[in-house]
Design an enzyme around this catalytic site. Structure first.
Site, PDB file in Angstrom:
ATOM      1  N   CYS A 116      70.244 115.341 -41.592  1.00 30.11           N
ATOM      2  CA  CYS A 116      69.715 114.007 -41.873  1.00 30.11           C
ATOM      3  C   CYS A 116      68.365 114.092 -42.597  1.00 30.11           C
ATOM      4  O   CYS A 116      67.379 114.565 -42.029  1.00 30.11           O
ATOM      5  CB  CYS A 116      69.571 113.226 -40.566  1.00 30.11           C
ATOM      6  SG  CYS A 116      68.791 111.620 -40.758  1.00 30.11           S
ATOM      7  N   CYS A 119      65.651 111.943 -40.886  1.00 29.57           N
ATOM      8  CA  CYS A 119      65.188 112.585 -39.646  1.00 29.57           C
ATOM      9  C   CYS A 119      64.131 113.644 -39.948  1.00 29.57           C
ATOM     10  O   CYS A 119      63.122 113.743 -39.250  1.00 29.57           O
ATOM     11  CB  CYS A 119      66.362 113.224 -38.914  1.00 29.57           C
ATOM     12  SG  CYS A 119      67.645 112.070 -38.406  1.00 29.57           S
TER      13      CYS A 119
END
Length: 145
Positions: A116, A119
């Site tokens: 991600c 993230c």
């Protein structure tokens, strides 16, 4: 198959050479083509990792088993980190109960995946938050799935 189950499941494809980490997240073996089901509301994963099967004929029984509740999700935990040098602790499936369910401290859990991009972008903010709250006996923990 997608048309037949359009009100129950969504189907999609991904380029394995670009989204290699996505395959890891789905617990797929590195054989292409591959097939997996992910429940978005629970994030449970159901990879079809059988070898020597024709994907064109094997995926329909696999999907039917999923829809009827006959499949079990897989868990692919990361190993417990050998050392924790930051106040931002890494929690994985094997140490989740011991750390997160402990009554000794309050905590904040940020769930993320290695593939991600967002993230990874917010990780420095969580590290700063962890240092700040470590002084107040509040631990920020990261769970890698």
């Amino acid at each position: 198959l997608a048309k037949k189950l359009q009100n129950k499941l969504q189907f999609g494809t991904a380029n394995a050479s670009i989204f290699d980490n996505f395959a890891d997240d789905l617990h797929l073996a590195k054989r292409w083509p591959s097939f997996a089901i992910r429940e978005p509301h629970t994030n449970r994963k159901f990879p079809m990792n059988e070898q020597n099967v024709q994907l064109e004929t094997a995926h329909e029984p696999f999907v039917n088993d999923f829809v009827s509740g006959k499949l079990n999700p897989t868990v692919k935990p990361a190993p417990i980190p050998e050392t924790q040098t930051s106040p931002l602790l890494e929690v994985v499936a094997y140490n989740y109960k011991k750390i997160v369910l402990s009554d000794q401290k309050d905590f904040f859990v940020e769930f993320y995946t290695l593939w991600c991009v967002l993230c990874k972008a917010v990780l420095p903010a969580y590290e700063k938050l962890a240092r700040l709250y470590a002084l107040l006996n509040f631990v920020v923990r990261n769970v890698v799935r």
